[in-house]
Design an enzyme around this catalytic site. Structure first.
Site, mmCIF file in Angstrom:
data_model
loop_
_atom_site.group_PDB
_atom_site.id
_atom_site.type_symbol
_atom_site.label_atom_id
_atom_site.label_comp_id
_atom_site.label_asym_id
_atom_site.label_seq_id
_atom_site.Cartn_x
_atom_site.Cartn_y
_atom_site.Cartn_z
ATOM 1 N N HIS A 168 0.832 -1.203 0.000
ATOM 2 C CA HIS A 168 0.000 0.000 0.000
ATOM 3 C C HIS A 168 0.866 1.253 0.000
ATOM 4 C CE1 HIS A 168 -3.531 -2.362 1.932
ATOM 5 N NE2 HIS A 168 -3.918 -1.984 0.730
ATOM 6 N N CYS A 255 -3.222 0.661 9.551
ATOM 7 C CA CYS A 255 -4.199 -0.352 9.128
ATOM 8 C C CYS A 255 -5.213 -0.680 10.209
ATOM 9 C CB CYS A 255 -3.485 -1.647 8.762
ATOM 10 S SG CYS A 255 -2.059 -1.484 7.684
#
Length: 260
Positions: A168, A255
């Site tokens: 990511h 996250c």
């Protein structure tokens, strides 16, 4: 006046499930320990609460071994929340599980309907724009659909590109304040942070780049002493969280929560 890029009153987390060993990972470095992950999760939630924020802790979802990584399911902005459309097929159902909680918190809920895909781990909201990194989980169509929604709410969105082999965009960067980015050198070299103050993580400590600024604190993964020292000298109040088990599932500090 509150700065919505890093000053928050609420956060949403989800307890890890007993099925975490089935979670996605780019490389098998061994299975995470549920007990250790639960202990780290408790420390993480406690750190968020210590700032005075309300932390909504959701129950584990045994059917979704990656569901503790709630950030990928939505983007929370002052105007409302946008439900994402994860690029990993096994994670698509997590969004529907998160939706009722967000609907209880926001009056305006939008959603990415596809055909594109986008995950929250690829989205960095700064003081002046929304940066979205294209990656294996976020494609051009997903970025374009998010840009349309963000524009309706008055947000400028800029598409950038996540380094090859990096899961990511925020694996390699995080927001320290409205104008300051913590980044790996490889990501900063792309020029995507032109106009920002950029702090580089120490060489060999690239995994430290995924941190979160939450009110007065910076939560970062433990085990990266040179980066921690640099941030301390830069004036940030650091809380180190054991991320060794989450890292086995390619997870980091950002996250683990939705923040608003």
């Amino acid at each position: 006046m509150r700065n919505p890029t890093f000053e928050f009153t609420r956060a949403i987390t989800r307890r890890p499930a007993s099925t975490i060993a089935q979670g996605l990972r780019a490389e098998d470095t061994g299975n995470p320990s549920l007990d250790s992950m639960l202990a780290a999760h408790a420390a993480y939630a406690a750190a968020l609460r210590s700032t005075g924020a309300e932390v909504i802790e959701l129950e584990a979802l045994e059917a979704y071994p990656d569901a503790q990584f709630v950030e990928d399911t939505a983007l929370c902005l002052p105007q409302g929340a946008i439900l994402m459309r994860p690029g990993a097929p096994s994670r698509l159902g997590e969004v529907a599980e998160m939706a009722p909680t967000l609907r209880a918190c926001y009056d305006d809920i939008r959603e990415i309907t596809g055909p594109g895909h986008i995950e929250g781990g690829d989205i960095l909201v700064t003081g002046k724009e929304i940066l979205v990194g294209r990656s294996d989980r976020t494609d051009a169509a997903g970025v374009a659909e998010l840009a349309e929604i963000a524009a309706e709410w008055g947000h400028a969105l800029r598409e950038v590109f996540t380094p090859e082999g990096v899961l990511h965009f925020k694996t390699d960067c995080s927001l320290m304040d409205a104008e300051t980015i913590l980044s790996t050198k490889r990501l900063d070299a792309s020029g995507c942070f032109s106009g920002y103050r950029v702090l580089h993580v120490a060489d060999g400590e690239e995994a430290a780049a995924n941190a979160i600024r939450f009110n007065n604190l910076v939560l970062m993964a433990g085990g990266f002493p040179r980066t921690a020292e640099m941030l301390d000298k830069a004036g940030y109040e650091i809380v180190e969280i054991d991320n060794s088990d989450c890292a086995k599932l390619d997870g980091g500090m950002s996250c683990l929560s939705l923040r608003f």
